[in-house]
Enzyme design. Structure first.
Site, PDB file in Angstrom:
ATOM      1  CG  ASP A  17      -2.063   0.954   1.130  1.00  0.00           C
ATOM      2  OD1 ASP A  17      -2.301   1.472   0.024  1.00  0.00           O
ATOM      3  OD2 ASP A  17      -2.735   1.184   2.148  1.00  0.00           O
ATOM      4  CD  GLU A  93      -8.950   6.188  -5.415  1.00  0.00           C
ATOM      5  OE1 GLU A  93     -10.071   6.324  -4.917  1.00  0.00           O
ATOM      6  OE2 GLU A  93      -8.014   5.616  -4.829  1.00  0.00           O
ATOM      7  CE  LYS A 129      -7.559   2.127  -4.512  1.00  0.00           C
ATOM      8  NZ  LYS A 129      -6.583   2.486  -3.441  1.00  0.00           N
ATOM      9  CB  THR A 153     -11.279   1.814  -3.206  1.00  0.00           C
ATOM     10  OG1 THR A 153     -10.526   2.006  -2.021  1.00  0.00           O
ATOM     11  CG2 THR A 153     -11.640   3.164  -3.809  1.00  0.00           C
ATOM     12  CG  PHE A 175     -10.799   1.494   3.447  1.00  0.00           C
ATOM     13  CD1 PHE A 175     -10.893   0.810   2.252  1.00  0.00           C
ATOM     14  CD2 PHE A 175     -10.068   2.670   3.464  1.00  0.00           C
ATOM     15  CE1 PHE A 175     -10.282   1.274   1.097  1.00  0.00           C
ATOM     16  CE2 PHE A 175      -9.453   3.153   2.322  1.00  0.00           C
ATOM     17  CZ  PHE A 175      -9.556   2.462   1.136  1.00  0.00           C
TER      18      PHE A 175
END
Length: 317
Positions: A17, A93, A129, A153, A175
């Site tokens: 990440d 993203e 994303k 996400t 998350f």
């Protein structure tokens, strides 16, 4: 005894990440994820300065509305660098400001794919994303049908996860840490054991549901606050982990017990496929998911704004 990180790799695909090439080289994950916050951090690294300058110059020369073009060019450039040192995929993203616009999300996603292809990167090495709003899920559904795989996400609820699987999303990112943060803030409870951690329990429920009903959508736990959360999800399809927590796992020589397995998905979970009205109603009834989804989008947009200011500053040099 091998490290817990090595043991985790035997049962879960480990994803980095970060956009930091040095950290990726050190821990050698299969995949890597980026987002506006991580791109902003990467843009501060000296190794990316030539790429940043090149992105600004190229965008200004070719587009009157050069900032969005520059943002995508920089994201693809960093993604391409990452793909040189990992064997798998990188998640990139789409502009979070488009989270409630299905058609604009699709168009921006197609633009990113084209940029990757022009850079010599095939679409099977990237994931787009997209925030898991109703509009984002619908965009992912259409992109998947076009052969472009997506990472939905900012997953905070079972409803989001179920809708994402029904839409045929390649992967979702629940998350964990942010769910725990909300519950700590609202419950007054400061410590949760791993087996009662609401973020961990959310991922376990989604994982078991997917396995029970044969969904192909990959579950990738994200946003970890400590290694206990990671260990409690050992065996999950994928886990995306920060360099700091990768280091902690790498330095721990203890025994890691597998917690999730597709052949042991627990008691049957009943859930009816939702339409837009029921999705919005159920999400609205989940205060944590509603608040954290909105907050997550706002935070990504804030970091995009900071990065744009940085890019505009490059033009003044």
């Amino acid at each position: 005894m091998t490290s817990k990180l090595d043991q985790l790799r035997e049962m879960t695909v480990v994803v980095a990440d970060t956009g930091d090439i040095d950290a990726i080289n050190l821990y050698q994950p299969i995949d890597a994820t980026t987002n506006p916050s991580l791109i902003l951090k990467a843009a501060e690294l000296e190794r990316y300065r030539p790429l940043l300058e090149q992105s600004v110059n190229r965008a200004r020369q070719s587009h009157s509305d050069w900032l969005p073009e520059c943002m995508d060019t920089l994201a693809v450039g960093i993604g391409r660098e990452i793909l040189q040192v990992i064997p798998g995929r990188v998640s990139t993203e789409i502009d979070a400001r488009l989270s409630f616009d299905t058609e604009a999300t699709i168009a921006r996603g197609m633009n990113l794919v084209e940029k990757y292809q022009n850079a010599g990167i095939a679409s099977d090495r990237i994931l787009l994303k997209i925030a898991a709003t109703w509009e984002g899920i619908r965009a992912a559904e259409q992109l998947e049908k076009a052969g472009i795989q997506c990472n939905l996400t900012l997953i905070f609820s079972f409803e989001q996860a179920a809708a994402a699987a029904d839409a045929g999303a390649f992967l979702i990112s629940p998350f964990v840490g942010r769910i725990l943060d909300w519950h700590k803030r609202h419950s007054g409870k400061t410590d949760y054991l791993p087996e009662e951690d609401p973020g961990v329990l959310s991922v376990k429920s989604i994982y078991n549901f997917y396995k029970q009903y044969g969904y192909d959508t990959i579950v990738m736990g994200a946003s970890f606050r400590n290694t206990d959360q990671i260990e409690a999800l050992a065996g999950c399809d994928r886990l995306t982990i920060s360099p700091q927590l990768l280091e902690a796992l790498n330095n721990d020589g203890g025994h890691l017990v597998r917690q999730l397995h597709p052949d042991n998905a627990g008691e049957a979970i009943n859930y009816d496929q939702t339409n837009e009205a029921s999705f919005r109603y159920q999400l609205n009834n989940n205060a944590m998911a509603t608040e954290k989804l909105a907050e997550g989008i706002r935070n990504f947009i804030a970091d995009q704004d900071k990065l744009e200011i940085r890019l505009m500053g490059e033009t003044a040099r």
